[in-house]
Design a protein around this motif. Structure first.
Motif, PDB file in Angstrom:
ATOM      1  N   TYR A  51       0.834  -1.193   0.000  1.00 40.85           N
ATOM      2  CA  TYR A  51       0.000   0.000   0.000  1.00 40.85           C
ATOM      3  C   TYR A  51       0.873   1.249   0.000  1.00 40.85           C
ATOM      4  N   GLU A  52       0.277   2.374  -0.379  1.00 39.40           N
ATOM      5  CA  GLU A  52       0.985   3.643  -0.414  1.00 39.40           C
ATOM      6  C   GLU A  52       0.151   4.704   0.290  1.00 39.40           C
ATOM      7  N   CYS A  53       0.835   5.698   0.844  1.00 40.45           N
ATOM      8  CA  CYS A  53       0.160   6.722   1.639  1.00 40.45           C
ATOM      9  C   CYS A  53       0.649   8.107   1.238  1.00 40.45           C
ATOM     10  N   ALA A  54      -0.277   9.039   1.195  1.00 42.55           N
ATOM     11  CA  ALA A  54       0.046  10.462   1.087  1.00 42.55           C
ATOM     12  C   ALA A  54      -0.440  11.109   2.378  1.00 42.55           C
ATOM     13  N   VAL A  55       0.464  11.730   3.118  1.00 47.00           N
ATOM     14  CA  VAL A  55       0.136  12.326   4.412  1.00 47.00           C
ATOM     15  C   VAL A  55       0.423  13.823   4.326  1.00 47.00           C
ATOM     16  N   PHE A  56      -0.577  14.644   4.707  1.00 51.86           N
ATOM     17  CA  PHE A  56      -0.425  16.087   4.517  1.00 51.86           C
ATOM     18  C   PHE A  56      -1.244  16.846   5.554  1.00 51.86           C
ATOM     19  N   ASP A  57      -0.844  18.093   5.771  1.00 49.62           N
ATOM     20  CA  ASP A  57      -1.565  18.996   6.658  1.00 49.62           C
ATOM     21  C   ASP A  57      -2.328  19.983   5.787  1.00 49.62           C
ATOM     22  N   PRO A  58      -3.662  19.880   5.715  1.00 47.91           N
ATOM     23  CA  PRO A  58      -4.428  20.742   4.799  1.00 47.91           C
ATOM     24  C   PRO A  58      -4.321  22.224   5.121  1.00 47.91           C
ATOM     25  N   GLN A  59      -4.114  22.564   6.390  1.00 46.53           N
ATOM     26  CA  GLN A  59      -4.179  23.974   6.758  1.00 46.53           C
ATOM     27  C   GLN A  59      -3.089  24.815   6.084  1.00 46.53           C
ATOM     28  N   PRO A  60      -1.805  24.520   6.254  1.00 44.23           N
ATOM     29  CA  PRO A  60      -0.802  25.347   5.562  1.00 44.23           C
ATOM     30  C   PRO A  60      -0.717  25.042   4.066  1.00 44.23           C
ATOM     31  N   LEU A  61      -1.161  23.838   3.677  1.00 44.08           N
ATOM     32  CA  LEU A  61      -0.971  23.410   2.296  1.00 44.08           C
ATOM     33  C   LEU A  61      -2.057  23.934   1.364  1.00 44.08           C
ATOM     34  N   LEU A  62      -3.306  23.963   1.840  1.00 40.00           N
ATOM     35  CA  LEU A  62      -4.433  24.222   0.947  1.00 40.00           C
ATOM     36  C   LEU A  62      -5.242  25.474   1.276  1.00 40.00           C
ATOM     37  N   MET A  63      -5.203  25.937   2.519  1.00 39.43           N
ATOM     38  CA  MET A  63      -6.117  27.004   2.934  1.00 39.43           C
ATOM     39  C   MET A  63      -5.505  28.394   2.697  1.00 39.43           C
ATOM     40  N   HIS A  64      -5.261  28.713   1.444  1.00 40.37           N
ATOM     41  CA  HIS A  64      -4.630  29.991   1.129  1.00 40.37           C
ATOM     42  C   HIS A  64      -5.644  31.094   0.844  1.00 40.37           C
ATOM     43  N   THR A  65      -6.831  30.745   0.444  1.00 37.67           N
ATOM     44  CA  THR A  65      -7.850  31.748   0.113  1.00 37.67           C
ATOM     45  C   THR A  65      -9.133  31.446   0.866  1.00 37.67           C
TER      46      THR A  65
END
Length: 286
Positions: free
Chosen positions: A85-99
């Protein structure tokens, strides 16, 4: 991915780009996934075989090609069955919440107003297609991969909202509150597995009677508390032997097994081989 801490503290990605990719097969030192949680979001896709996965109080048998969405704070653990299996792990707040336009959607998830579906199958090909773009970008890391990865994530969340792949959350969730009571128990096991731990110790941390605690723990984790403690100790021993080259005897001692014969019996129960056989297999795959 190590999956060592119940409340996982390892950084995923970098401070500038908090998105990380992990490929996990049988040679990975943490192939088996003890229960843990983290503040980041995780997308997990099975490539081969099956993964028996527990997410809070739900259990899934995930087959090749299926995608699992693991939100912030969800207690999860899994047992692979001839699985990669493979995983993508990320923090949405700094990564996606720009606008603001994006924040108003993702805040619904962060504030637990909605719950995104935990499992995506061939019934949601649009989601799986964006996941494929994401994983391919993270694996290859070609020039511009950061933008391609972000674009795939934005598209994936956009499809979630356009397709209404979510359910509203109840304002009060007693089951979720009960699950929170397990987190200090799991943290205590993580910090004290080298030492003697009793059922009374664990039930006091959960604020339950021993009898009720056993029933509740087994309903969520699918093992008794002491059975799971021994399973976790064996997994820690595997990590020490595989990743740090520690001897069988020292690994047993460091993981709370003062009786070598008991360690061998416990190891065989959870790994279907002796510790020596495990070390020999590591040598052949190295």
């Amino acid at each position: 991915m190590h999956y060592l801490d119940y409340n996982e503290k390892q950084a995923h990605g970098t401070a500038d780009f908090p998105l990380a990719y992990y490929y996990v097969d049988e040679h990975h030192p943490r192939y088996h996934m003890p229960f843990h949680w983290h503040k980041e979001t995780e997308l997990l896709r099975v490539l081969e075989g099956q993964l028996r996965l527990s997410l809070d109080d739900r259990e899934y048998v995930v087959s090749a090609g299926e995608l699992i969405y693991i939100g912030e704070g969800v207690i999860h653990g899994g047992e692979p069955e001839n699985c990669i299996y493979e995983c993508a792990v990320f923090d949405p707040q700094p990564l996606l919440m720009h606008t603001h336009a994006v924040r108003r959607y993702l805040y619904q998830i962060q504030r637990r107003q909605i719950q995104i579906l935990m499992r995506f199958t061939q019934k949601q090909p649009d989601i799986l297609s964006r996941a494929e773009t994401l994983y391919t970008s993270l694996r290859k890391k070609s020039s511009g991969w950061e933008m391609t990865s972000l674009g795939a994530l934005f598209e994936l969340y956009g499809i979630v909202f356009a397709g209404e792949y979510y359910t509203p959350c109840a304002s009060e969730n007693n089951a979720e509150g009960r699950l929170q009571q397990l987190k200090p128990v799991l943290e205590y096991m993580e910090l004290n597995y080298q030492n003697p731990i009793t059922l009374d110790d664990l039930s006091r941390l959960a604020g339950m009677s021993s009898k009720y605690f056993c029933r509740f723990f087994r309903a969520v984790i699918h093992r008794t508390p002491i059975d799971y403690l021994n399973y976790y100790r064996v997994e820690r021993a595997c990590y020490l032997m595989a990743a740090e080259g520690i001897s069988v005897t020292e690994a047993a001692y460091q993981c709370g097994f003062n009786d070598s014969s008991y360690f061998v019996r416990a190891f065989k129960k959870y790994r279907d081989m002796t510790p020596r056989q495990y070390v020999q297999r590591l040598g052949k795959s190295g």
